[in-house]
Design a protein around this motif. Structure first.
Motif, mmCIF file in Angstrom:
data_model
loop_
_atom_site.group_PDB
_atom_site.id
_atom_site.type_symbol
_atom_site.label_atom_id
_atom_site.label_comp_id
_atom_site.label_asym_id
_atom_site.label_seq_id
_atom_site.Cartn_x
_atom_site.Cartn_y
_atom_site.Cartn_z
ATOM 1 N N GLY B 39 0.800 -1.221 0.000
ATOM 2 C CA GLY B 39 0.000 0.000 0.000
ATOM 3 C C GLY B 39 0.836 1.276 0.000
ATOM 4 O O GLY B 39 0.355 2.333 -0.409
ATOM 5 N N PHE B 40 2.077 1.174 0.454
ATOM 6 C CA PHE B 40 2.952 2.356 0.494
ATOM 7 C C PHE B 40 3.889 2.439 -0.712
ATOM 8 O O PHE B 40 4.772 3.284 -0.755
ATOM 9 C CB PHE B 40 3.802 2.336 1.773
ATOM 10 C CG PHE B 40 2.991 2.434 3.026
ATOM 11 C CD1 PHE B 40 2.235 3.571 3.291
ATOM 12 C CD2 PHE B 40 2.963 1.395 3.942
ATOM 13 C CE1 PHE B 40 1.477 3.662 4.430
ATOM 14 C CE2 PHE B 40 2.195 1.479 5.087
ATOM 15 C CZ PHE B 40 1.454 2.622 5.337
ATOM 16 N N THR B 41 3.730 1.514 -1.678
ATOM 17 C CA THR B 41 4.703 1.451 -2.779
ATOM 18 C C THR B 41 4.078 1.816 -4.121
ATOM 19 O O THR B 41 2.897 2.179 -4.202
ATOM 20 C CB THR B 41 5.276 0.035 -2.906
ATOM 21 O OG1 THR B 41 4.218 -0.825 -3.316
ATOM 22 C CG2 THR B 41 5.866 -0.449 -1.605
ATOM 23 N N ASP B 42 4.907 1.670 -5.174
ATOM 24 C CA ASP B 42 4.432 1.940 -6.533
ATOM 25 C C ASP B 42 4.219 0.634 -7.304
ATOM 26 O O ASP B 42 4.342 0.608 -8.521
ATOM 27 C CB ASP B 42 5.436 2.833 -7.276
ATOM 28 C CG ASP B 42 6.809 2.189 -7.381
ATOM 29 O OD1 ASP B 42 6.982 1.075 -6.822
ATOM 30 O OD2 ASP B 42 7.697 2.788 -8.000
ATOM 31 N N MET B 43 3.919 -0.459 -6.609
ATOM 32 C CA MET B 43 3.806 -1.750 -7.278
ATOM 33 C C MET B 43 2.572 -1.811 -8.183
ATOM 34 O O MET B 43 1.451 -1.716 -7.727
ATOM 35 C CB MET B 43 3.715 -2.878 -6.243
ATOM 36 C CG MET B 43 3.768 -4.265 -6.865
ATOM 37 S SD MET B 43 3.380 -5.553 -5.686
ATOM 38 C CE MET B 43 4.895 -5.663 -4.761
ATOM 39 N N LYS B 44 2.832 -1.919 -9.484
ATOM 40 C CA LYS B 44 1.720 -2.159 -10.409
ATOM 41 C C LYS B 44 2.211 -2.847 -11.666
ATOM 42 O O LYS B 44 3.415 -2.952 -11.891
ATOM 43 C CB LYS B 44 0.980 -0.863 -10.744
ATOM 44 C CG LYS B 44 1.852 0.244 -11.299
ATOM 45 C CD LYS B 44 1.015 1.477 -11.550
ATOM 46 C CE LYS B 44 1.615 2.709 -10.921
ATOM 47 N NZ LYS B 44 0.808 3.900 -11.030
ATOM 48 N N MET B 273 -3.153 -2.368 -10.626
ATOM 49 C CA MET B 273 -2.617 -1.459 -9.611
ATOM 50 C C MET B 273 -2.672 -2.130 -8.251
ATOM 51 O O MET B 273 -3.592 -1.894 -7.464
ATOM 52 C CB MET B 273 -3.413 -0.174 -9.613
ATOM 53 C CG MET B 273 -3.408 0.430 -11.002
ATOM 54 S SD MET B 273 -3.169 2.149 -10.984
ATOM 55 C CE MET B 273 -4.841 2.659 -11.034
ATOM 56 N N TYR B 274 -1.668 -2.955 -7.993
ATOM 57 C CA TYR B 274 -1.636 -3.668 -6.723
ATOM 58 C C TYR B 274 -1.549 -2.701 -5.548
ATOM 59 O O TYR B 274 -2.115 -2.938 -4.486
ATOM 60 C CB TYR B 274 -0.449 -4.634 -6.689
ATOM 61 C CG TYR B 274 -0.520 -5.682 -7.754
ATOM 62 C CD1 TYR B 274 -1.549 -6.619 -7.749
ATOM 63 C CD2 TYR B 274 0.415 -5.744 -8.779
ATOM 64 C CE1 TYR B 274 -1.637 -7.585 -8.732
ATOM 65 C CE2 TYR B 274 0.338 -6.705 -9.758
ATOM 66 C CZ TYR B 274 -0.689 -7.629 -9.738
ATOM 67 O OH TYR B 274 -0.775 -8.570 -10.713
ATOM 68 N N ASN B 275 -0.807 -1.597 -5.760
ATOM 69 C CA ASN B 275 -0.632 -0.663 -4.650
ATOM 70 C C ASN B 275 -1.954 -0.031 -4.223
ATOM 71 O O ASN B 275 -2.271 0.042 -3.040
ATOM 72 C CB ASN B 275 0.414 0.404 -5.004
ATOM 73 C CG ASN B 275 0.094 1.121 -6.301
ATOM 74 O OD1 ASN B 275 -0.823 0.723 -7.021
ATOM 75 N ND2 ASN B 275 0.828 2.174 -6.595
ATOM 76 N N LYS B 276 -2.749 0.394 -5.203
ATOM 77 C CA LYS B 276 -4.045 1.009 -4.877
ATOM 78 C C LYS B 276 -4.948 -0.016 -4.197
ATOM 79 O O LYS B 276 -5.610 0.272 -3.200
ATOM 80 C CB LYS B 276 -4.727 1.511 -6.152
ATOM 81 C CG LYS B 276 -4.119 2.770 -6.709
ATOM 82 C CD LYS B 276 -4.665 4.006 -5.999
ATOM 83 C CE LYS B 276 -3.798 5.219 -6.281
ATOM 84 N NZ LYS B 276 -3.711 5.523 -7.713
#
Lengths: 284, 325
Positions: B39-44, B273-276
């Protein structure tokens, strides 16, 4: 005086009639959608389009052929669902009983803390950890494997809670003492003596665990992308797609097939299921 | 020295809990922490790339809460769908409970009614979602046929295209699946009430209404609270029905988009968008945790406290005995 008594009786009679009508109406409401589903599974698409009927027709075979001619493989889905549900049920029932036994019989330092912890994690929604769970399994190359759907069943907080209540109310520690005197090891005592004693609780919990796993959509939908690994609930979602757009007969057929095993289980075990639901609410 | 002969059994408590704890750590705790981290990253994106913590770690959360209309819509939808199925559900369940537990009415066939009213709860929710969407099909689904036959409508109705109708059907399905369950729990609750209370009410000449509102309802408080909170936490996760009832999921115009459907859509469709999705999951987690905490606070039962007191007394006694030896 006599008049008012008969009047009261008459009102009660009317009230009872209304109550029966409402209850029967609700019962019909429960049955009707499924009835239409089973009936329409035997009707041709043209018949379905032309109107409602409550009597079966003769197109069962055609619907089956159309259904299975596309990407829908109900037997495979049934098998996959069964493997996952049966193994996860076996694991969760056994290990929950073991954990509950550990909580009830032994007096260890962290016992109360551990039980409080179980109470706390009981209500955590699975969706809350789903993204991390998916990514983690992906890194382990366990997506498209049944293991991530089976192994987590070992830690089932709600079931441990239930089994603990059951043991607290039924188990007498003298049995444990007696088997110790007879030289039985702790683990053997649990497996040979306690587990059989817990059969009623195990059975109730097994039914609910099995049904919950069988009906689970979210996790399998995330993890299983390989068509040959699809469970029945995922297959149901295929029926929504474009491939069956106008083949209503086979859509109903597919739906009926996924629901049929549950109807069989339910009508065989409804007494225990209703009793189990009632027990679940009375946690005092 | 008495110690020699006795075996210390306490260690088995730990041993028997190991499988649970291990599996919990690996499959529940770690994924939850990992989700929070994501949740705190840019993983997508589908292809794994190096992941960085965002310059402003709370950016995903901020964007979701302040800039993302569909997320806010999904929260309010979840609440609307839950409240519109819970109120009729508890009302009908209470009414049926009052009828079925009223000795004077002595309703026959209760066993059968319970079996039939509970039945929808056990059938796969995905199957029910697709079944209802087929029943409400346009132009010639069974419901449209029925409306036509009864003369209720002149032209076929596009049930699934109207926002409030679609919402109403989803919430009806939830209601229909769960009121039997709630009813059985409430009836069990009434069975657990001390019969002396009812006898006293009967002797005092209380009517059926009075008995129900003055005796039964107050005694059911704990169980109704339990039902309320479990239903809230369950409702928060509402997924199967809204996901499969209407294609595209959440339609029409996001009217049935629940938080779970939103999370699934963010992570496994479109831009991945895993982060979102993870940030949205964490918001959901916080809400669920708050609800659970509320329940434990309201339901902290006396028996638990008494048990603890007893244990403490036992320990004291044991210590005193040890000192005495």
């Amino acid at each position: 005086m006599a008049n008012s008594v008969t009047a009261a009786k008459a009102t009660r009679g009317i009230n009872k009639t209304i109550i029966y009508i409402v209850c029967i109406g609700l019962a019909v409401l429960s049955i009707l959608p499924f009835w239409i589903m089973f009936v329409n599974a035997t009707r041709s698409t043209a018949e379905i389009q032309s109107g409602l009927s409550l009597l079966p027709s003769t197109h069962l075979k055609t619907n089956w052929d159309v259904l299975t001619s596309k990407s829908f493989d109900p037997l495979k889905g049934f098998l996959n669902s069964f493997i996952i549900s049966a193994s996860s049920t076996a694991l969760s029932v056994y290990f929950s009983a073991l954990t509950a036994y550990g909580l009830v019989v032994y007096n260890w330092k962290w016992r109360q803390a551990f039980f409080t912890f179980i109470l706390c994690v009981m209500l955590i929604p699975t969706q809350a950890s789903a993204i991390g769970f998916y990514k983690f399994m992906y890194q382990l190359h366990l997506n498209n494997s049944f293991l991530p759907l089976i192994l987590p069943a070992i830690a089932a907080p709600a079931m441990v809670f239930f089994m603990r209540q059951y043991l607290l109310s039924t188990l007498s520690l003298e049995i444990v003492e007696a088997s110790r005197i007879d030289g039985s090891g702790e683990f053997a005592t649990f497996n040979r003596i306690i587990l059989p004693l817990m059969t009623p609780a195990l059975a109730t919990q097994a039914i609910f665990a099995f049904v919950a796993s069988w009906n689970n959509l979210f996790m399998p939908l995330i993890l299983l992308t390989d068509k040959s690994k699809y469970t029945l609930p995922i297959m149901v979602s295929l029926l929504r797609g474009d491939i069956y757009k106008t083949e209503f007969g086979s859509i109903y057929m597919g739906l009926a097939l996924t629901a049929l095993p549950l109807f069989v289980i339910y009508f065989l075990l409804s007494r225990y299921i209703i009793a189990g639901v009632a027990l679940g609410g009375v946690k005092e | 020295m008495r110690r020699k002969g006795t075996i210390n059994y306490a260690k088995y408590g730990y041993i028997f809990s190991i499988p649970f704890v291990l599996v919990f750590l690996v499959f529940a705790l770690y994924p939850t922490l990992y989700t929070a981290f994501i949740g705190f990253t840019d993983m997508k994106g589908v292809i794994p790339k190096p992941v960085h913590i965002l310059d402003n770690p709370f950016q995903n959360f901020k964007e979701l809460i302040f800039d993302n209309a569909s997320f806010r819509q999904s929260l309010s939808n979840t609440f609307i769908l839950w409240i519109t199925n819970f109120i009729p559900q508890i009302a009908l369940a209470l009414l049926l409970t009052a009828w079925f537990t009223n000795q004077r009415l002595n309703i026959k066939g209760q066993g059968m009614f319970k079996v039939l009213l509970y039945m929808p709860n056990i059938i796969t929710a995905s199957t029910i979602a697709v079944l209802f969407s087929t029943l409400f099909a346009f132009p010639m689904g069974p419901v449209n046929s029925l409306f036509d036959a009864l003369g209720w409508s002149d032209a076929p109705i596009q049930f699934l295209q109207q926002k409030n109708t679609a919402r109403g059907i989803v919430s009806f399905i939830q209601f229909w699946m769960w009121y039997g369950n709630t009813m059985i729990i409430l009836i069990a609750g009434v069975m657990g009430i001390n019969p002396a209370l009812f006898e006293a009410a009967a002797i005092d000449g209380a009517s059926g209404f009075q008995t129900f509102f003055r005796v039964t309802l107050p005694s059911l408080r704990t169980i109704m609270l339990f039902t309320l909170i479990t239903s809230m936490v369950g409702g928060l996760q509402m997924f199967d029905i809204p996901q499969l009832f209407i294609t595209p999921a959440g339609g029409p115009d996001n009217a049935t988009l629940t938080t779970s459907v939103f999370i699934y859509g963010q992570a496994f469709k479109g831009a991945y968008m895993y982060n979102k999705a993870a940030a949205a999951s964490m918001i959901m987690f916080v809400i669920a945790a708050a609800l659970a905490a509320l329940m434990f606070y309201l339901m902290r039962d006396r028996s638990e406290g008494q048990l603890r007191k007893k244990l403490r007394a036992q320990k004291k006694a044991a210590k005193a005995a040890a000192r005495g030896m």
